[in-house]
Design an enzyme around this catalytic site. Sequence first.
Site, mmCIF file in Angstrom:
data_model
loop_
_atom_site.group_PDB
_atom_site.id
_atom_site.type_symbol
_atom_site.label_atom_id
_atom_site.label_comp_id
_atom_site.label_asym_id
_atom_site.label_seq_id
_atom_site.Cartn_x
_atom_site.Cartn_y
_atom_site.Cartn_z
ATOM 1 N N HIS A 43 0.817 -1.208 0.000
ATOM 2 C CA HIS A 43 0.000 0.000 0.000
ATOM 3 C C HIS A 43 0.853 1.261 0.000
ATOM 4 C CE1 HIS A 43 -3.816 -2.143 1.672
ATOM 5 N NE2 HIS A 43 -3.399 -2.636 0.520
ATOM 6 N N GLU A 91 0.671 3.936 1.869
ATOM 7 C CA GLU A 91 1.109 4.341 3.207
ATOM 8 C C GLU A 91 2.319 3.520 3.636
ATOM 9 O OE1 GLU A 91 -3.501 3.929 3.570
ATOM 10 O OE2 GLU A 91 -1.911 3.179 2.264
#
Length: 184
Positions: A100, A102
């Site tokens: 991801h 993040e």
Amino acid sequence: MIEDKETYRALCPDKEEVKCSMERRDKINYYLDIAETVAERGTCIRRNFGAIIVKHDQIISTGYVGAPRGRKNCSDLGVCTREKLNIPRGERYELCRSVHAEQNAIIAASRNDMIGGTLFLVGKEYGTGEIVKDANPCAMCKRMIINAGIQTVVVRDTKDEYRTIDVNEAWVLQDESLDGLLGY
């Protein structure tokens, strides 16, 4: 309307006020715009997110959705396992081929640089290019954000609107109230 201040001053020297057609973007949307640009590098064929970590008005790192280094991306394979299995948004991320946005931003930064920082997050639908509605970091990303020491997460809802999440209040303290119920 005149486009730049110098031209306006030359044409209207007796006017005190200078008007331009370009308004300066507020700082939060400026950082969200950068995160949105970072998302364009994403390789997911379902949704792409871009994340940037900022501290003291300095960009610490960026991240976008993509397979681990050296592995083929979903965009290269032409298939998304979660899409193929009709898995709803927010479920079964262990089946996702990608890291991801993040997570990639956190991996790319030093923890000392992230402590007290802000993570800006923007998601876009692959097929339409629309901003992902009600986007939030997944449970694993939330844990990584907490451990990284990031203080605030800002998530884009529309081109000009966003939500600000206090990590400690929303994810640390709230989770502690559930510990007894979950047996932790």
